[in-house]
Scaffold this motif. Structure first.
Motif, PDB file in Angstrom:
ATOM      1  N   ARG A 160       0.844  -1.198   0.000  1.00 43.12           N
ATOM      2  CA  ARG A 160       0.000   0.000   0.000  1.00 43.12           C
ATOM      3  C   ARG A 160       0.878   1.245   0.000  1.00 43.12           C
ATOM      4  O   ARG A 160       2.063   1.172   0.316  1.00 43.12           O
ATOM      5  N   ILE A 161       0.270   2.369  -0.284  1.00 45.90           N
ATOM      6  CA  ILE A 161       1.014   3.624  -0.225  1.00 45.90           C
ATOM      7  C   ILE A 161       1.399   3.858   1.231  1.00 45.90           C
ATOM      8  O   ILE A 161       0.536   3.963   2.100  1.00 45.90           O
ATOM      9  N   GLY A 162       2.683   3.891   1.504  1.00 47.59           N
ATOM     10  CA  GLY A 162       3.158   4.119   2.863  1.00 47.59           C
ATOM     11  C   GLY A 162       3.612   2.871   3.590  1.00 47.59           C
ATOM     12  O   GLY A 162       3.970   2.947   4.755  1.00 47.59           O
ATOM     13  N   GLY A 163       3.618   1.733   2.931  1.00 46.33           N
ATOM     14  CA  GLY A 163       4.090   0.519   3.600  1.00 46.33           C
ATOM     15  C   GLY A 163       3.432  -0.712   3.037  1.00 46.33           C
ATOM     16  O   GLY A 163       3.220  -0.824   1.834  1.00 46.33           O
ATOM     17  N   VAL A 164       3.127  -1.657   3.908  1.00 45.59           N
ATOM     18  CA  VAL A 164       2.382  -2.843   3.487  1.00 45.59           C
ATOM     19  C   VAL A 164       1.122  -2.945   4.342  1.00 45.59           C
ATOM     20  O   VAL A 164       1.017  -2.313   5.383  1.00 45.59           O
ATOM     21  N   LYS A 165       0.187  -3.778   3.903  1.00 41.54           N
ATOM     22  CA  LYS A 165      -1.124  -3.826   4.550  1.00 41.54           C
ATOM     23  C   LYS A 165      -0.999  -4.240   6.007  1.00 41.54           C
ATOM     24  O   LYS A 165      -1.593  -3.631   6.881  1.00 41.54           O
ATOM     25  N   GLU A 166      -0.236  -5.277   6.267  1.00 40.16           N
ATOM     26  CA  GLU A 166      -0.078  -5.735   7.645  1.00 40.16           C
ATOM     27  C   GLU A 166       1.242  -6.470   7.761  1.00 40.16           C
ATOM     28  O   GLU A 166       1.869  -6.791   6.749  1.00 40.16           O
ATOM     29  N   ASP A 167       1.635  -6.752   9.001  1.00 42.63           N
ATOM     30  CA  ASP A 167       2.891  -7.467   9.187  1.00 42.63           C
ATOM     31  C   ASP A 167       2.733  -8.912   8.729  1.00 42.63           C
ATOM     32  O   ASP A 167       1.624  -9.431   8.628  1.00 42.63           O
ATOM     33  N   VAL A 168       3.869  -9.543   8.471  1.00 42.21           N
ATOM     34  CA  VAL A 168       3.842 -10.928   7.993  1.00 42.21           C
ATOM     35  C   VAL A 168       3.540 -11.868   9.159  1.00 42.21           C
ATOM     36  O   VAL A 168       3.723 -11.506  10.322  1.00 42.21           O
ATOM     37  N   PRO A 169       3.054 -13.094   8.879  1.00 37.87           N
ATOM     38  CA  PRO A 169       2.772 -14.025   9.969  1.00 37.87           C
ATOM     39  C   PRO A 169       4.041 -14.394  10.755  1.00 37.87           C
ATOM     40  O   PRO A 169       5.151 -14.214  10.265  1.00 37.87           O
ATOM     41  N   ASP A 170       3.835 -14.940  11.951  1.00 38.90           N
ATOM     42  CA  ASP A 170       4.982 -15.218  12.834  1.00 38.90           C
ATOM     43  C   ASP A 170       5.968 -16.209  12.227  1.00 38.90           C
ATOM     44  O   ASP A 170       7.165 -16.103  12.424  1.00 38.90           O
ATOM     45  N   ASP A 171       5.435 -17.201  11.507  1.00 36.67           N
ATOM     46  CA  ASP A 171       6.327 -18.236  10.982  1.00 36.67           C
ATOM     47  C   ASP A 171       6.893 -17.874   9.611  1.00 36.67           C
ATOM     48  O   ASP A 171       7.362 -18.735   8.881  1.00 36.67           O
ATOM     49  N   PHE A 172       6.858 -16.592   9.277  1.00 30.83           N
ATOM     50  CA  PHE A 172       7.273 -16.166   7.937  1.00 30.83           C
ATOM     51  C   PHE A 172       8.732 -16.529   7.658  1.00 30.83           C
ATOM     52  O   PHE A 172       9.043 -17.132   6.627  1.00 30.83           O
ATOM     53  N   GLY A 173       9.628 -16.179   8.602  1.00 29.57           N
ATOM     54  CA  GLY A 173      11.053 -16.405   8.387  1.00 29.57           C
ATOM     55  C   GLY A 173      11.391 -17.854   8.064  1.00 29.57           C
ATOM     56  O   GLY A 173      11.909 -18.161   6.988  1.00 29.57           O
ATOM     57  N   PRO A 174      11.073 -18.782   9.003  1.00 26.94           N
ATOM     58  CA  PRO A 174      11.385 -20.190   8.730  1.00 26.94           C
ATOM     59  C   PRO A 174      10.707 -20.716   7.468  1.00 26.94           C
ATOM     60  O   PRO A 174      11.290 -21.495   6.707  1.00 26.94           O
ATOM     61  N   ARG A 175       9.489 -20.244   7.234  1.00 19.78           N
ATOM     62  CA  ARG A 175       8.756 -20.729   6.075  1.00 19.78           C
ATOM     63  C   ARG A 175       9.426 -20.304   4.774  1.00 19.78           C
ATOM     64  O   ARG A 175       9.538 -21.090   3.831  1.00 19.78           O
TER      65      ARG A 175
END
Lengths: 370, 189
Positions: A160-175
């Motif tokens: 979105r303009i100004g960033g992203v809609k929401e933060d990524v899920p908790d398991d984003f990194g390992p996934r």
């Protein structure tokens, strides 16, 4: 007894498309043939013209993001990024660092997905049936991750303009780390199967050659330009987001033929995967959206921003009159510009190579016609 | 208790009231600052040298300076920009039209692939008869941009050998890119 007769030949016009599997969409070209040789190509586009640029003038800035999703539907997130950067530049918004990392990870993943699809469908253009299965498999894995992060497989509307809609899920990194490993194996599998395959080399080496000067003159960008040996990558030459903090190489070709264009894309996949893992190492917690008004209302002015899409250099020229809708929005669609190079590449080649040359440009008709 | 505002005195058969100017609703309109950064300043100096007296107006934002030139000088200036060893603007990155209703502006975004340079040339054309010389002889990329602009904005490019419809179908009437073209009033075919 035989007598030799002098035969006059006439050029034959052959219509290809608009409904043809090798055109990757609704695209028509008229080939002028002398026997097996292609004398000239006349591309006809516009079958998917929806007037996106005009449509943008009656949508608010937030809604325009969804239209960008629907242009290059293989690389949606890269397109969203291109527009949001233009609006942010005009509004002088500083995007939070975590948001930039998320954007770059998603954009690079989308680049890999797009290139994987290209490698698969290009092999099918050349008559190899199997790699398309592998290509779609890798793209599917990446899309599953997109679904977990953005909620949608294709039309994300996440950046979105100004960033992203929401933060990524908790398991984003390992996934993502697991995904990178799987995708790298998949790409290597296609690499082993195709790159130095005798038949593949015979179909692509020395086919559709375009030299650097012509490539620049017709406006080729992205892997198609780098295949001709011009080392121009927007991420390096005009850095944006967090690309200056990443270390990566820009692969370039030597001869400007179909194989070089393919090989540049293949190498870009490896580079992108390494960039993603660097991003995951560097990423820190923080806000993902800047504090701003709900309705974006950029000041009166003009801005031109370009960024690197899988297909080439996408540009967004934004003219604002100070209201909540763009006054004029011009998109530089990389596929459209690359398609101008089709005629100089195809002239003089065999008719059987016409499909190989068109495929090597990796066009998306949704973007060509807008 | 309500305050009764008296009706304004009737003007009788005087001149008709002036046409209402378009009312802007919403917050006041801010104007973006146009500031060149270091790279932009450098290119702007080189651009000013090349364009010279032909520049009617100039400015820039970030790393992208621009200059307005007269339609008759466009091709000459563009050729100088491409051939200058200092600028070397060898790629026509984008060419398009903006409809400002009282005039049409053609915008040429030029990039250099070898040097770190980019610049914009602008040409203002009258809305009634927008004609400009084609730059297809300098950059092949212009051929499709000009066909597209001819389709959507009705701009004529003198010297372009092929201005057949590109995005619209043959026989389409009107120029849908223009602000005056009705937007919701389409028909299915």
């Amino acid at each position: 007894m035989t007598t030799e007769q002098q035969h006059d030949t006439i050029d034959m016009m052959l219509n290809m498309g608009p409904q043809h599997p090798a055109t990757h969409g609704v695209f028509r070209m008229v080939l002028t043939l002398d026997g097996e040789r292609v004398l000239d190509v006349t591309p006809h586009i516009g079958y998917l013209h929806r007037g996106s640029e005009k449509l943008c003038e009656s949508e608010s800035y937030g809604q325009v993001v969804t239209l960008f999703d629907r242009m290059d539907y293989i690389a949606n997130l890269n397109n969203e990024l291109a527009f949001c950067r233009a609006a942010e530049r005009l509004m002088s918004i500083e995007v939070p660092e975590r948001a930039m990392y998320i954007r770059v990870i998603l954009a690079e993943l989308n680049r890999v997905a797009s290139h994987a699809l290209f490698i698969g469908t290009y092999a099918i253009d050349l008559g190899a049936m199997t790699p398309v299965m592998y290509g779609f498999r890798e793209r599917e894995r990446i899309q599953n991750l997109f679904e977990a992060v953005t909620g949608a497989r294709m039309m994300h509307n996440f950046i979105r303009i100004g960033g992203v809609k929401e933060d990524v899920p908790d398991d984003f990194g390992p996934r993502v780390r697991q995904l990178i490993g799987q995708v790298r194996e998949g790409i290597e599998e296609m690499d082993r199967l195709l790159t130095f395959n005798e038949v593949y080399l015979a179909r692509t080496r020395g086919v559709g050659v375009i030299d650097a000067a012509t490539a620049i003159s017709v406006g080729l960008t992205g892997p198609s330009l780098r295949g001709s040996g011009v080392a121009y990558d927007v991420r390096k030459d005009d850095p944006y987001e967090i690309y200056p903090y990443l270390s990566y190489k820009v692969p370039i070709g030597e001869n400007g033929d179909c194989w070089d264009r393919y090989y540049v894309r293949l190498q870009e996949c490896y580079e992108s995967l390494s960039m993603i893992s660097q991003c995951l190492d560097q990423m820190e917690a923080g806000p993902t959206m800047v504090q701003m008004r709900r309705i974006a209302r950029p000041p009166k002015g003009e801005v031109y921003v370009h960024s690197e899409n899988p297909r080439g250099d996408i540009g967004v020229y934004l003219v604002s009159d100070g209201t909540d809708k763009p006054y004029r929005l011009k998109i530089r669609p990389p596929s459209f510009c690359n398609l101008v190079g089709l005629a100089p590449m195809t002239r003089g080649s065999y008719i059987a190579d016409a499909v190989a040359i068109l495929g090597s440009l990796d066009i998306v008709l949704g973007e060509v016609d807008r | 208790m309500t305050a009764q505002t008296p009706n304004p005195p009737s003007e009788g058969d005087g001149e008709p009231p002036p046409a209402a100017a378009p009312v802007h609703r919403g917050p006041p309109i801010a104007i973006a600052e146009e500031v060149l950064n270091e790279r932009g300043e450098r290119t702007a100096r080189l651009l000013a040298e090349v364009v010279g007296p032909h520049a009617q107006e100039s400015g820039g934002r970030d790393d992208l300076p621009w200059a307005v030139v007269a339609p008759e000088n466009l091709v000459e200036v563009a050729r100088k920009c491409r051939n200058s060893s200092e600028l070397a603007l060898d790629m026509l990155h984008l060419q398009f039209a903006v409809d400002y209703e009282d005039h049409i502006q053609m915008v040429y975004v030029l990039f250099s692939m070898s040097l770190d340079r980019k610049a914009i040339l602008r040409v203002n054309l009258p809305a009634e008869d927008p004609t400009v010389d084609s730059v297809v002889g300098l950059w092949e990329a212009a051929s499709w941009y000009e066909r597209e602009t001819h389709d959507l904005f009705g701009v004529e490019f003198a010297g372009n050998p092929d201005l057949s419809p590109l995005l619209l179908f043959d026989g389409f009437e009107g120029h849908p890119g223009l602000k005056s073209y009705p937007f919701n009033d389409y028909q299915e075919w």
